[in-house]
Write a protein that holds these residues in place. Structure first.
Motif, PDB file in Angstrom:
ATOM      1  N   ALA A  99     -28.046  -5.645   0.694  1.00  0.00           N
ATOM      2  CA  ALA A  99     -28.055  -6.667   1.753  1.00  0.00           C
ATOM      3  C   ALA A  99     -28.921  -7.853   1.347  1.00  0.00           C
ATOM      4  N   SER A 100     -29.580  -7.722   0.228  1.00  0.00           N
ATOM      5  CA  SER A 100     -30.458  -8.800  -0.237  1.00  0.00           C
ATOM      6  C   SER A 100     -29.646 -10.086  -0.467  1.00  0.00           C
ATOM      7  N   THR A 101     -30.305 -11.215  -0.168  1.00  0.00           N
ATOM      8  CA  THR A 101     -29.579 -12.499  -0.195  1.00  0.00           C
ATOM      9  C   THR A 101     -29.925 -13.341  -1.443  1.00  0.00           C
ATOM     10  N   ASP A 102     -30.550 -12.741  -2.451  1.00  0.00           N
ATOM     11  CA  ASP A 102     -30.833 -13.538  -3.652  1.00  0.00           C
ATOM     12  C   ASP A 102     -29.532 -13.919  -4.368  1.00  0.00           C
ATOM     13  N   ILE A 103     -28.484 -13.177  -4.094  1.00  0.00           N
ATOM     14  CA  ILE A 103     -27.145 -13.606  -4.532  1.00  0.00           C
ATOM     15  C   ILE A 103     -26.364 -13.958  -3.269  1.00  0.00           C
ATOM     16  N   VAL A 104     -25.874 -15.166  -3.233  1.00  0.00           N
ATOM     17  CA  VAL A 104     -25.276 -15.725  -2.005  1.00  0.00           C
ATOM     18  C   VAL A 104     -23.859 -15.199  -1.829  1.00  0.00           C
ATOM     19  N   PRO A 105     -23.382 -14.805  -0.672  1.00  0.00           N
ATOM     20  CA  PRO A 105     -24.187 -14.726   0.575  1.00  0.00           C
ATOM     21  C   PRO A 105     -25.091 -13.499   0.593  1.00  0.00           C
ATOM     22  N   THR A 106     -24.560 -12.354   0.169  1.00  0.00           N
ATOM     23  CA  THR A 106     -25.408 -11.167  -0.058  1.00  0.00           C
ATOM     24  C   THR A 106     -24.869 -10.466  -1.281  1.00  0.00           C
ATOM     25  N   ARG A 107     -25.658  -9.607  -1.831  1.00  0.00           N
ATOM     26  CA  ARG A 107     -25.193  -8.872  -3.023  1.00  0.00           C
ATOM     27  C   ARG A 107     -23.926  -8.075  -2.707  1.00  0.00           C
ATOM     28  N   ALA A 114     -16.117  -9.970  -6.071  1.00  0.00           N
ATOM     29  CA  ALA A 114     -15.912  -9.779  -7.513  1.00  0.00           C
ATOM     30  C   ALA A 114     -14.999  -8.591  -7.790  1.00  0.00           C
ATOM     31  N   ALA A 115     -15.107  -7.570  -6.961  1.00  0.00           N
ATOM     32  CA  ALA A 115     -14.239  -6.398  -7.137  1.00  0.00           C
ATOM     33  C   ALA A 115     -12.789  -6.784  -6.896  1.00  0.00           C
ATOM     34  N   THR A 116     -12.577  -7.670  -5.928  1.00  0.00           N
ATOM     35  CA  THR A 116     -11.218  -8.169  -5.678  1.00  0.00           C
ATOM     36  C   THR A 116     -10.666  -8.835  -6.937  1.00  0.00           C
ATOM     37  N   ARG A 117     -11.495  -9.664  -7.542  1.00  0.00           N
ATOM     38  CA  ARG A 117     -11.087 -10.361  -8.774  1.00  0.00           C
ATOM     39  C   ARG A 117     -10.782  -9.346  -9.879  1.00  0.00           C
ATOM     40  N   PHE A 118     -11.625  -8.305  -9.950  1.00  0.00           N
ATOM     41  CA  PHE A 118     -11.437  -7.281 -10.968  1.00  0.00           C
ATOM     42  C   PHE A 118     -10.060  -6.641 -10.824  1.00  0.00           C
ATOM     43  N   ILE A 119      -9.723  -6.287  -9.601  1.00  0.00           N
ATOM     44  CA  ILE A 119      -8.445  -5.591  -9.376  1.00  0.00           C
ATOM     45  C   ILE A 119      -7.273  -6.537  -9.678  1.00  0.00           C
ATOM     46  N   VAL A 213     -18.177   4.232 -19.239  1.00  0.00           N
ATOM     47  CA  VAL A 213     -18.833   3.727 -18.023  1.00  0.00           C
ATOM     48  C   VAL A 213     -19.342   2.317 -18.326  1.00  0.00           C
ATOM     49  N   ASP A 214     -18.707   1.358 -17.685  1.00  0.00           N
ATOM     50  CA  ASP A 214     -19.178  -0.029 -17.805  1.00  0.00           C
ATOM     51  C   ASP A 214     -20.098  -0.301 -16.624  1.00  0.00           C
ATOM     52  N   THR A 215     -21.311  -0.771 -16.923  1.00  0.00           N
ATOM     53  CA  THR A 215     -22.275  -0.975 -15.839  1.00  0.00           C
ATOM     54  C   THR A 215     -22.522  -2.460 -15.627  1.00  0.00           C
ATOM     55  N   VAL A 216     -22.543  -2.861 -14.364  1.00  0.00           N
ATOM     56  CA  VAL A 216     -22.795  -4.255 -14.011  1.00  0.00           C
ATOM     57  C   VAL A 216     -24.036  -4.286 -13.126  1.00  0.00           C
ATOM     58  N   GLY A 217     -25.118  -4.857 -13.631  1.00  0.00           N
ATOM     59  CA  GLY A 217     -26.363  -4.938 -12.861  1.00  0.00           C
ATOM     60  C   GLY A 217     -26.418  -6.248 -12.083  1.00  0.00           C
ATOM     61  N   ILE A 218     -26.621  -6.143 -10.754  1.00  0.00           N
ATOM     62  CA  ILE A 218     -26.662  -7.355  -9.913  1.00  0.00           C
ATOM     63  C   ILE A 218     -28.100  -7.600  -9.468  1.00  0.00           C
ATOM     64  N   GLY A 219     -28.521  -8.854  -9.511  1.00  0.00           N
ATOM     65  CA  GLY A 219     -29.835  -9.200  -8.963  1.00  0.00           C
ATOM     66  C   GLY A 219     -30.543 -10.205  -9.825  1.00  0.00           C
ATOM     67  N   THR A 220     -31.430 -10.979  -9.179  1.00  0.00           N
ATOM     68  CA  THR A 220     -32.217 -11.967  -9.918  1.00  0.00           C
ATOM     69  C   THR A 220     -33.472 -11.322 -10.487  1.00  0.00           C
ATOM     70  N   ASN A 221     -34.030 -11.973 -11.485  1.00  0.00           N
ATOM     71  CA  ASN A 221     -35.253 -11.432 -12.083  1.00  0.00           C
ATOM     72  C   ASN A 221     -36.406 -11.430 -11.080  1.00  0.00           C
ATOM     73  N   GLU A 255     -26.698 -12.639 -12.334  1.00  0.00           N
ATOM     74  CA  GLU A 255     -27.742 -13.095 -11.420  1.00  0.00           C
ATOM     75  C   GLU A 255     -27.213 -14.000 -10.318  1.00  0.00           C
ATOM     76  N   ASN A 256     -25.927 -14.240 -10.316  1.00  0.00           N
ATOM     77  CA  ASN A 256     -25.351 -14.994  -9.189  1.00  0.00           C
ATOM     78  C   ASN A 256     -23.905 -14.570  -8.992  1.00  0.00           C
ATOM     79  N   SER A 257     -23.335 -15.049  -7.895  1.00  0.00           N
ATOM     80  CA  SER A 257     -22.008 -14.560  -7.525  1.00  0.00           C
ATOM     81  C   SER A 257     -20.938 -15.006  -8.518  1.00  0.00           C
ATOM     82  N   SER A 258     -21.075 -16.222  -9.080  1.00  0.00           N
ATOM     83  CA  SER A 258     -20.042 -16.659 -10.020  1.00  0.00           C
ATOM     84  C   SER A 258     -20.089 -15.843 -11.300  1.00  0.00           C
TER      85      SER A 258
END
Lengths: 306, 278
Positions: A99-107, A114-119, A213-221, A255-258
């Motif tokens: 629910a953290s908002t460091d990635i807009v709008p929330t993670r 992004a999952a939609t784009r993946f599919i 297993v491909d891992t995608v880490g989300i979040g700012t430093n 580190e961001n939504s894009s």
């Protein structure tokens, strides 16, 4: 590169030599019909020094012969080919930190987009399943080749809440995937595993079964606090990288939504292909024949002397 | 006016002095050119008394000297002179040489300058000498053309005042050195018949075509489109103009040798009607 019939390589070499001899002979015959000219140096100065067309013609002729000869040896190349029977499980973190908002709008919302784009980037016919996990893991969408249904299922992802059980999610994904075909687990998470089974062991188990297993880490430093708590929304890069490495997969940090959309889109394309040894004899023969025809036509058929 | 007359008029040595000048045959000249005021030193036998009476001042008759001329020729026989659209440039060169030696008179001398030396080796006046010289040029062996070496032979063997014809193409003419061109023009009445590039009006290559250098045998392959042909035509014209300018700068007469009519080059060079050379 490997060869299905390496014995033909000798014949190929002989063919190349024969072709060169024939080319030289044809050139001499043609020389006899060429326009006699008095001062080539003047012509070169006038029209340009380099005989690029001649070099191109010789190159096309030799390459055509070589390719045609190579085709006899049935060459195989490791090439990415579209996956039609592949299966991918998307494991999406729905812990409280999402629910953290460091990635807009929330993670969480960025991960869903992004999952939609993946599919959308997946190959037609490739199956996808969705697992949501926080304190426990649950199947949101069983394996399906209907990508529209999977995208719709993303809307049913639970709201962010609770701890992070990465190991449980990987284990559940493993049960969804069968024993055959190209199989991949894509883990989208922002957190540190804090409950459930050991994720590294789960990833290793998947790796042993040939599941990446491909891992995608989300979040700012800088991170941020988990909403409603005083707990920092951290990320364990090293652990996520280790899960990926243990199974032969990739690790991506965003580190961001894009970046997240881009990373998952790329993974979607990557998981749509697998590297296979492909027999390229026909393609080599075709391209070789095309080059030979072009070179021969250019050498004798295109020009004229009026 | 004939080619011979044009040569006589164009002689570099003092030629319109009323008193005349040394000649190789007897006589004071036979061809009247003009009247002019008497100058000290003029032969009194040349004073035109009737004109003097009419004008009230002494008038001298100016005559062309009746002398023998020396016709010499250098003809390029390199492989490039074999070329031509309908006729070899060498054949047109033969026409020019024939007209050149054909213009010689009974007491004139004709000399063909070959890389081995002059032919005839000894001056031979009369028509037989002209025929010998012409035949020697026509039958000389095909070889690389070195105008400078031939100019050296000319300066070593030809007397001053001789008339020298050079027949070659642009490639041959470009090999000549400035110093030698100047020296030849100073010593002789020098004429260049420059063979025109047979492909100047239109390079006959279309599309992906090849040509081969007739001298070196080197092939050349490339695409020939309209742009290439236009570029070539402009370059060939510019090259010809540059060669003509260069020779004219040193005092050479110049004419363009067309493959269809080699004689016309001489008519152009001497500014005489084409018919005067037949």
């Amino acid at each position: 590169m490997s060869f299905g019939a390496p014995g033909w390589l000798l014949a190929a070499a002989l063919l190349v030599a024969l072709g060169l001899w024939a080319f030289e002979r044809a050139r001499r015959v043609r020389d006899a019909r060429d326009l006699a000219y008095s001062d080539l140096a003047f012509l070169r100065r006038t029209l340009g020094e380099r005989d690029r067309f001649g070099a191109l013609l010789r190159g096309a002729w030799i390459a055509g012969l070589a390719l045609a000869a190579l085709a006899l040896a049935r060459p195989h190349l490791l090439l990415p080919v579209p996956v039609h029977d592949g299966a991918v499980v998307l494991c999406i973190d729905t812990s409280g930190s999402m629910a953290s908002t460091d990635i807009v709008p929330t993670r969480a919302l960025a991960a869903r987009a992004a999952a939609t784009r993946f599919i959308e980037e997946m190959a037609r016919g490739e199956r996808v399943a969705i697992v949501a996990f926080s304190g426990a893991a649950s199947v949101v969408q069983p394996l399906t080749a209907r990508h529209a249904a999977a995208i719709a299922a993303l809307d049913t992802l639970p709201a962010p809440n609770g701890p992070t059980a990465i190991g449980d999610a990987l284990a559940l994904a493993g049960t969804l995937l069968g024993q055959r075909g190209p199989r991949t687990v894509v883990l989208v998470t922002d957190g540190v595993n804090n409950t459930g089974i050991d994720p590294l062991a789960a990833a290793s188990t998947l790796g042993e079964r040939g599941i990446h297993v491909d891992t995608v880490g989300i979040g700012t430093n800088s991170g941020s606090l988990i909403p409603g708590t005083s707990e920092a929304a951290g990320i364990d890069d090293a652990a996520l990288r280790a899960y990926a490495r243990a199974s032969g997969g990739r690790f991506v940090r965003v580190e961001n939504s894009s970046e997240l959309r881009g990373a998952l889109g790329a993974l979607g394309r990557v998981t749509s292909f697998e590297r296979k040894s492909v027999d390229v004899s026909l393609a080599a023969a075709f391209v070789g024949a095309l080059l030979l025809a072009l070179a021969a036509f250019a050498a004798v058929g295109l020009g004229r002397i009026s | 006016m004939t080619l011979r007359e044009a040569l006589l008029r164009g002689r570099n040595r003092p030629r319109i002095l009323g008193g005349g000048s040394p000649t190789t045959s007897r006589g004071d000249g036979y061809e009247f050119v003009q009247l002019r005021g008497y100058l000290i030193g003029d032969d009194v036998r040349r004073i035109d008394w009737a004109a003097t009476a009419r004008s009230g001042a002494l008038q001298t008759r100016v005559m062309l000297e009746d002398i023998a001329l020396i016709f010499a020729a250098i003809c390029d026989r390199s492989p490039s002179m074999r070329l031509g659209r309908r006729r070899a440039l060498a054949d047109a060169a033969d026409d020019a040489v024939a007209a050149w030696f054909g213009a010689s008179g009974g007491e004139d001398r004709a000399i063909a300058l070959l890389s081995q030396g002059p032919v005839p080796n000894r001056a031979r006046p009369g028509r037989s000498g002209a025929a010998l010289a012409r035949e020697a040029l026509r039958t000389q062996r095909e070889e690389d053309f070195d105008p400078n070496a031939l100019f050296d032979i000319a300066t070593a063997t030809l007397p001053r005042g001789a008339a020298l014809l050079l027949v070659t193409d642009a490639a041959g003419a470009e090999r000549s050195e400035d110093a030698r061109l100047a020296e030849i023009a100073l010593r002789y009445d020098a004429t260049l018949a420059l063979a025109r590039d047979p492909w100047q009006s239109d390079l006959p290559l279309h599309g992906f075509a090849r040509l081969v250098d007739v001298e070196s045998g080197e092939p050349y392959l490339r695409w020939f489109g309209k742009r290439e042909r236009d570029t070539y035509r402009r370059a060939s014209v510019a090259r010809e103009e540059e060669v003509v300018r260069r020779f004219a700068r040193f005092g050479w007469r110049t004419g363009i040798l067309e493959e269809s009519d080699g004689t016309a080059a001489l008519a152009e060079a001497f500014g005489i009607p084409r018919g005067a050379l037949d």
